[in-house]
Design an enzyme around this catalytic site. Structure first.
Site, PDB file in Angstrom:
ATOM      1  N   TYR A 145     -20.853 -55.073 -29.701  1.00 21.39           N
ATOM      2  CA  TYR A 145     -19.530 -54.604 -29.277  1.00 21.39           C
ATOM      3  C   TYR A 145     -18.525 -55.758 -29.312  1.00 21.39           C
ATOM      4  CZ  TYR A 145     -16.106 -52.241 -26.212  1.00 21.39           C
ATOM      5  OH  TYR A 145     -14.977 -51.663 -25.671  1.00 21.39           O
ATOM      6  N   ASP A 146     -18.896 -56.879 -28.653  1.00 21.62           N
ATOM      7  CA  ASP A 146     -17.952 -57.999 -28.525  1.00 21.62           C
ATOM      8  C   ASP A 146     -17.571 -58.562 -29.888  1.00 21.62           C
ATOM      9  OD1 ASP A 146     -18.926 -57.515 -25.988  1.00 21.62           O
ATOM     10  OD2 ASP A 146     -19.332 -59.603 -25.487  1.00 21.62           O
ATOM     11  N   LYS A 149     -15.660 -56.065 -32.132  1.00 17.97           N
ATOM     12  CA  LYS A 149     -14.237 -55.984 -31.768  1.00 17.97           C
ATOM     13  C   LYS A 149     -13.500 -57.259 -32.166  1.00 17.97           C
ATOM     14  CE  LYS A 149     -13.786 -51.984 -29.467  1.00 17.97           C
ATOM     15  NZ  LYS A 149     -12.750 -50.955 -29.738  1.00 17.97           N
ATOM     16  N   ARG A 186     -20.657 -46.271 -17.249  1.00 20.65           N
ATOM     17  CA  ARG A 186     -19.818 -47.350 -16.706  1.00 20.65           C
ATOM     18  C   ARG A 186     -19.745 -47.218 -15.189  1.00 20.65           C
ATOM     19  NH1 ARG A 186     -15.064 -47.201 -21.195  1.00 20.65           N
ATOM     20  NH2 ARG A 186     -15.814 -45.063 -21.412  1.00 20.65           N
ATOM     21  N   PHE A 191     -20.835 -44.666 -10.055  1.00 16.26           N
ATOM     22  CA  PHE A 191     -20.776 -44.674  -8.582  1.00 16.26           C
ATOM     23  C   PHE A 191     -20.256 -43.337  -8.044  1.00 16.26           C
ATOM     24  CE2 PHE A 191     -20.443 -49.598  -7.796  1.00 16.26           C
ATOM     25  CZ  PHE A 191     -21.711 -49.744  -8.348  1.00 16.26           C
ATOM     26  N   GLY A 207     -23.852 -57.719  -6.859  1.00 13.94           N
ATOM     27  CA  GLY A 207     -22.600 -56.989  -6.633  1.00 13.94           C
ATOM     28  C   GLY A 207     -21.407 -57.910  -6.404  1.00 13.94           C
ATOM     29  N   THR A 210     -17.058 -59.493 -10.554  1.00 15.10           N
ATOM     30  CA  THR A 210     -15.781 -58.806 -10.362  1.00 15.10           C
ATOM     31  C   THR A 210     -15.311 -58.101 -11.633  1.00 15.10           C
ATOM     32  OG1 THR A 210     -14.363 -60.663 -11.034  1.00 15.10           O
ATOM     33  CG2 THR A 210     -15.062 -60.599  -8.719  1.00 15.10           C
ATOM     34  N   PRO A 274     -20.705 -60.139 -17.737  1.00 17.93           N
ATOM     35  CA  PRO A 274     -19.695 -61.115 -17.296  1.00 17.93           C
ATOM     36  C   PRO A 274     -19.580 -61.176 -15.767  1.00 17.93           C
ATOM     37  CG  PRO A 274     -18.852 -59.796 -19.109  1.00 17.93           C
ATOM     38  CD  PRO A 274     -20.143 -59.165 -18.683  1.00 17.93           C
ATOM     39  N   ARG A 277     -13.783 -60.895 -14.201  1.00 15.61           N
ATOM     40  CA  ARG A 277     -12.828 -60.440 -15.214  1.00 15.61           C
ATOM     41  C   ARG A 277     -11.552 -59.988 -14.527  1.00 15.61           C
ATOM     42  NH1 ARG A 277     -15.180 -56.000 -18.607  1.00 15.61           N
ATOM     43  NH2 ARG A 277     -16.260 -57.611 -19.767  1.00 15.61           N
TER      44      ARG A 277
HETATM   45  P1  NAD Z   1     -15.148 -43.178 -25.205  1.00 15.93           P
HETATM   46  O1  NAD Z   1     -16.556 -43.488 -25.549  1.00 15.93           O
HETATM   47  O2  NAD Z   1     -14.872 -42.061 -24.269  1.00 15.93           O
HETATM   48  O3  NAD Z   1     -14.303 -42.873 -26.532  1.00 15.93           O
HETATM   49  C1  NAD Z   1     -14.628 -43.364 -27.814  1.00 15.93           C
HETATM   50  C2  NAD Z   1     -14.464 -42.218 -28.814  1.00 15.93           C
HETATM   51  O4  NAD Z   1     -14.753 -42.714 -30.132  1.00 15.93           O
HETATM   52  C3  NAD Z   1     -15.438 -41.066 -28.557  1.00 15.93           C
HETATM   53  O5  NAD Z   1     -14.753 -39.840 -28.602  1.00 15.93           O
HETATM   54  C4  NAD Z   1     -16.451 -41.189 -29.691  1.00 15.93           C
HETATM   55  O6  NAD Z   1     -17.063 -39.960 -30.024  1.00 15.93           O
HETATM   56  C5  NAD Z   1     -15.577 -41.761 -30.797  1.00 15.93           C
HETATM   57  N1  NAD Z   1     -16.338 -42.477 -31.832  1.00 15.93           N
HETATM   58  C6  NAD Z   1     -17.316 -43.406 -31.673  1.00 15.93           C
HETATM   59  N2  NAD Z   1     -17.759 -43.821 -32.863  1.00 15.93           N
HETATM   60  C7  NAD Z   1     -17.039 -43.157 -33.811  1.00 15.93           C
HETATM   61  C8  NAD Z   1     -17.042 -43.147 -35.237  1.00 15.93           C
HETATM   62  N3  NAD Z   1     -17.877 -43.935 -35.935  1.00 15.93           N
HETATM   63  N4  NAD Z   1     -16.180 -42.329 -35.885  1.00 15.93           N
HETATM   64  C9  NAD Z   1     -15.344 -41.518 -35.190  1.00 15.93           C
HETATM   65  N5  NAD Z   1     -15.288 -41.477 -33.839  1.00 15.93           N
HETATM   66  C10 NAD Z   1     -16.140 -42.293 -33.158  1.00 15.93           C
HETATM   67  O7  NAD Z   1     -14.499 -44.533 -24.682  1.00 15.93           O
HETATM   68  P2  NAD Z   1     -13.026 -44.888 -24.181  1.00 15.93           P
HETATM   69  O8  NAD Z   1     -13.154 -45.552 -22.879  1.00 15.93           O
HETATM   70  O9  NAD Z   1     -12.120 -43.723 -24.330  1.00 15.93           O
HETATM   71  O10 NAD Z   1     -12.632 -46.020 -25.233  1.00 15.93           O
HETATM   72  C11 NAD Z   1     -11.670 -45.802 -26.272  1.00 15.93           C
HETATM   73  C12 NAD Z   1     -11.402 -47.133 -26.972  1.00 15.93           C
HETATM   74  O11 NAD Z   1     -10.849 -48.063 -26.045  1.00 15.93           O
HETATM   75  C13 NAD Z   1     -12.653 -47.787 -27.558  1.00 15.93           C
HETATM   76  O12 NAD Z   1     -12.319 -48.371 -28.803  1.00 15.93           O
HETATM   77  C14 NAD Z   1     -12.984 -48.865 -26.564  1.00 15.93           C
HETATM   78  O13 NAD Z   1     -13.661 -49.946 -27.148  1.00 15.93           O
HETATM   79  C15 NAD Z   1     -11.607 -49.257 -26.054  1.00 15.93           C
HETATM   80  N6  NAD Z   1     -11.701 -49.839 -24.711  1.00 15.93           N
HETATM   81  C16 NAD Z   1     -11.887 -49.053 -23.605  1.00 15.93           C
HETATM   82  C17 NAD Z   1     -12.013 -49.654 -22.357  1.00 15.93           C
HETATM   83  C18 NAD Z   1     -12.191 -48.851 -21.101  1.00 15.93           C
HETATM   84  O14 NAD Z   1     -12.384 -49.450 -20.048  1.00 15.93           O
HETATM   85  N7  NAD Z   1     -12.128 -47.552 -21.114  1.00 15.93           N
HETATM   86  C19 NAD Z   1     -11.947 -51.050 -22.228  1.00 15.93           C
HETATM   87  C20 NAD Z   1     -11.786 -51.810 -23.380  1.00 15.93           C
HETATM   88  C21 NAD Z   1     -11.636 -51.198 -24.615  1.00 15.93           C
HETATM   89  N1  UDP Z   2     -22.546 -51.906 -12.821  1.00 17.27           N
HETATM   90  C1  UDP Z   2     -23.269 -51.659 -11.661  1.00 17.27           C
HETATM   91  N2  UDP Z   2     -23.846 -50.436 -11.505  1.00 17.27           N
HETATM   92  C2  UDP Z   2     -23.740 -49.446 -12.418  1.00 17.27           C
HETATM   93  C3  UDP Z   2     -22.987 -49.689 -13.604  1.00 17.27           C
HETATM   94  C4  UDP Z   2     -22.415 -50.933 -13.760  1.00 17.27           C
HETATM   95  O1  UDP Z   2     -23.385 -52.527 -10.784  1.00 17.27           O
HETATM   96  O2  UDP Z   2     -24.287 -48.355 -12.191  1.00 17.27           O
HETATM   97  C5  UDP Z   2     -21.897 -53.228 -12.974  1.00 17.27           C
HETATM   98  C6  UDP Z   2     -22.181 -53.919 -14.302  1.00 17.27           C
HETATM   99  O3  UDP Z   2     -23.365 -54.689 -14.224  1.00 17.27           O
HETATM  100  C7  UDP Z   2     -20.946 -54.770 -14.471  1.00 17.27           C
HETATM  101  C8  UDP Z   2     -19.838 -53.949 -13.808  1.00 17.27           C
HETATM  102  O4  UDP Z   2     -20.506 -53.018 -12.952  1.00 17.27           O
HETATM  103  O5  UDP Z   2     -21.076 -55.998 -13.769  1.00 17.27           O
HETATM  104  C9  UDP Z   2     -18.973 -53.191 -14.806  1.00 17.27           C
HETATM  105  O6  UDP Z   2     -19.840 -52.495 -15.666  1.00 17.27           O
HETATM  106  P1  UDP Z   2     -19.318 -51.454 -16.756  1.00 17.27           P
HETATM  107  O7  UDP Z   2     -20.512 -50.998 -17.520  1.00 17.27           O
HETATM  108  O8  UDP Z   2     -18.459 -50.434 -16.131  1.00 17.27           O
HETATM  109  O9  UDP Z   2     -18.341 -52.286 -17.715  1.00 17.27           O
HETATM  110  P2  UDP Z   2     -18.317 -53.769 -18.305  1.00 17.27           P
HETATM  111  O10 UDP Z   2     -17.105 -54.345 -17.716  1.00 17.27           O
HETATM  112  O11 UDP Z   2     -19.553 -54.518 -17.908  1.00 17.27           O
HETATM  113  O12 UDP Z   2     -18.250 -53.552 -19.778  1.00 17.27           O
END
Ligand code: NAD
Ligand code: UDP
Ligand code: UDP
Length: 322
Positions: A145-146, A149, A186, A191, A207, A210, A274, A277
């Site tokens: 993922y990291d 992106k 997540r 929770f 826990g 952050t 991490p 954050r």
């Molecule tokens: P999500 O998993 O609900 O949404 C992702 C969507 O992408 C889903 O509908 C999934 O079916 C679709 N998808 C995945 N792979 C695909 C592919 N190969 N082709 C077409 N569609 C595909 O997650 P989200 O939280 O809505 O995240 C949306 C975007 O925002 C992502 O790119 C994610 O990395 C980014 N993002 C979200 C967060 C957050 O906290 N929600 C944080 C950082 C970045």
């Molecule tokens: N986490 C947790 N319990 C859970 C799910 C996540 O304690 O049931 C913790 C996880 O280890 C991380 C933080 O909550 O430290 C945020 O996790 P999340 O998967 O939501 O997103 P991240 O920021 O790690 O991508």
């Protein structure tokens, strides 16, 4: 004239909120999704809307359509989902970015990338400003993922330098709200679902790590503002809520707001999780005249109401886990 807007990942959590806001503004929206972690249910109330179209498609494959703007959100975002098929996760970020950039180049569309705070890895600078290059393990379980992106950001900047594409990059910090999948994995959804079902609340590690939680409406407002910035603005721009909480504080707040009698239990901390954050959002405030308006307590109340309703019906299992 209406703008034609492509939202990839449009039936996911954030994508579906974005699609709704674009339609409400008067745009035409093409929602592309392969339903890997998103569900049709998130957008089914829009089917039949005369400016909305839903297309099942994987962004790893080329896509030939005519649009004015592209929001590239397609990518699983929750660690359990993006680690389920890590090769597919990197392909989605990298091949997906190449295809969407190729499309943007051909039709001269403006393109926004949903990047992430994960590009900073386990940060040694706190809070994280955009100028920080990060501390990322290239070969760990979060790397698909990291690094996917990070590579997508590189591609965006190279298409900008080499082909003068109009690019916008936002780095999204932990965002939560209604329409997260109940099995999303997540922390906020876990929770809340655990508390509402009276199951144990699973804290990974002690826990004390952050996160800073942004409500979905605030996030969508910011990314639409980013798309509308004048063309010299490329980002990356951090988007998130700078109020930082420990995961234990989050657990206690969810227990208080749900009135649940669930017990808090410890589970092992996943590799490379991490420790801290928190976004530095100085740039977002300046460039977008934006700052989040919904604080955690208020956003959790709305999200708990959503899950309470949802759990009374049946929830689908996302394709990534079925
Ligand atoms: P999500 O998993 O609900 O949404 C992702 C969507 O992408 C889903 O509908 C999934 O079916 C679709 N998808 C995945 N792979 C695909 C592919 N190969 N082709 C077409 N569609 C595909 O997650 P989200 O939280 O809505 O995240 C949306 C975007 O925002 C992502 O790119 C994610 O990395 C980014 N993002 C979200 C967060 C957050 O906290 N929600 C944080 C950082 C970045
Ligand atoms: N986490 C947790 N319990 C859970 C799910 C996540 O304690 O049931 C913790 C996880 O280890 C991380 C933080 O909550 O430290 C945020 O996790 P999340 O998967 O939501 O997103 P991240 O920021 O790690 O991508
Ligand atoms: N592409 C696409 N839709 C388009 C144009 C291109 O999906 O409308 C894809 C195509 O698969 C191509 C990729 O985007 O491989 C990159 O396009 P680009 O024009 O940058 O490079 P090239 O075609 O030379 O590989």
């Amino acid at each position: 004239m209406n703008k034609k807007i492509l939202v990839t990942g449009g039936s996911g959590f954030l994508g579906s909120h974005l699609v709704e806001k674009l339609l409400a503004r008067g745009d035409e929206v093409l929602c592309v999704d392969n339903f890997y972690t998103g569900t049709r249910r998130n957008v089914e109330h829009l089917i039949g809307h005369k400016r909305f179209e839903l297309m099942r498609h994987d962004v790893c494959l080329p896509l030939y359509v005519e649009v004015d703007e592209i929001y590239n959100l397609a990518c699983p975002a929750s660690p359990i989902h993006y680690q389920y098929d890590p090769v597919q996760t990197t392909k989605t970020s990298v091949h997906g970015a190449i295809n969407m950039l190729g499309l943007a180049k051909r039709v001269k569309a403006k393109i926004l990338q949903a990047s992430t705070s994960e590009v900073y890895g386990d940060p040694s600078v706190h809070p994280q400003p955009e100028g920080y290059w990060g501390n990322v393990n290239p070969i760990g379980i979060r790397s698909c993922y990291d690094e996917g992106k990070r590579c997508a950001e590189t591609l965006f900047f190279d298409y900008w330098r080499q082909h003068q594409l109009r690019i916008k990059i936002v780095r999204i910090f932990n965002t939560y709200g209604p329409r997260m999948h109940p099995n999303d994995g997540r922390v906020v959804s876990n929770f809340i679902v655990q508390a509402l079902k009276g199951e144990d609340i699973t804290i990974y590690g002690d826990g004390q790590q952050t996160r800073s939680f942004c409500y979905s409406d605030d996030l969508v407002d910011a990314i639409m503002r980013m798309m509308d910035t004048a063309d010299p603005v490329t980002g990356p721009v951090n988007i998130g809520n700078p109020h930082e909480f420990t995961i234990r504080q989050l657990a206690n707040l969810v227990l208080e707001l749900t009135g649940s009698r669930s017990k808090i239990v410890s589970r092992p901390l996943p590799q490379d999780d991490p420790l801290q954050r928190k976004p530095d959002i100085t740039l977002a405030k300046e460039l977008l005249d934006w700052s989040p308006s919904i604080e955690l307590r208020q956003g959790l109340i709305k999200t708990i109401a959503y899950f309470d309703q949802l759990l009374k019906g049946e929830a689908e299992v996302p394709a990534s886990l079925s």
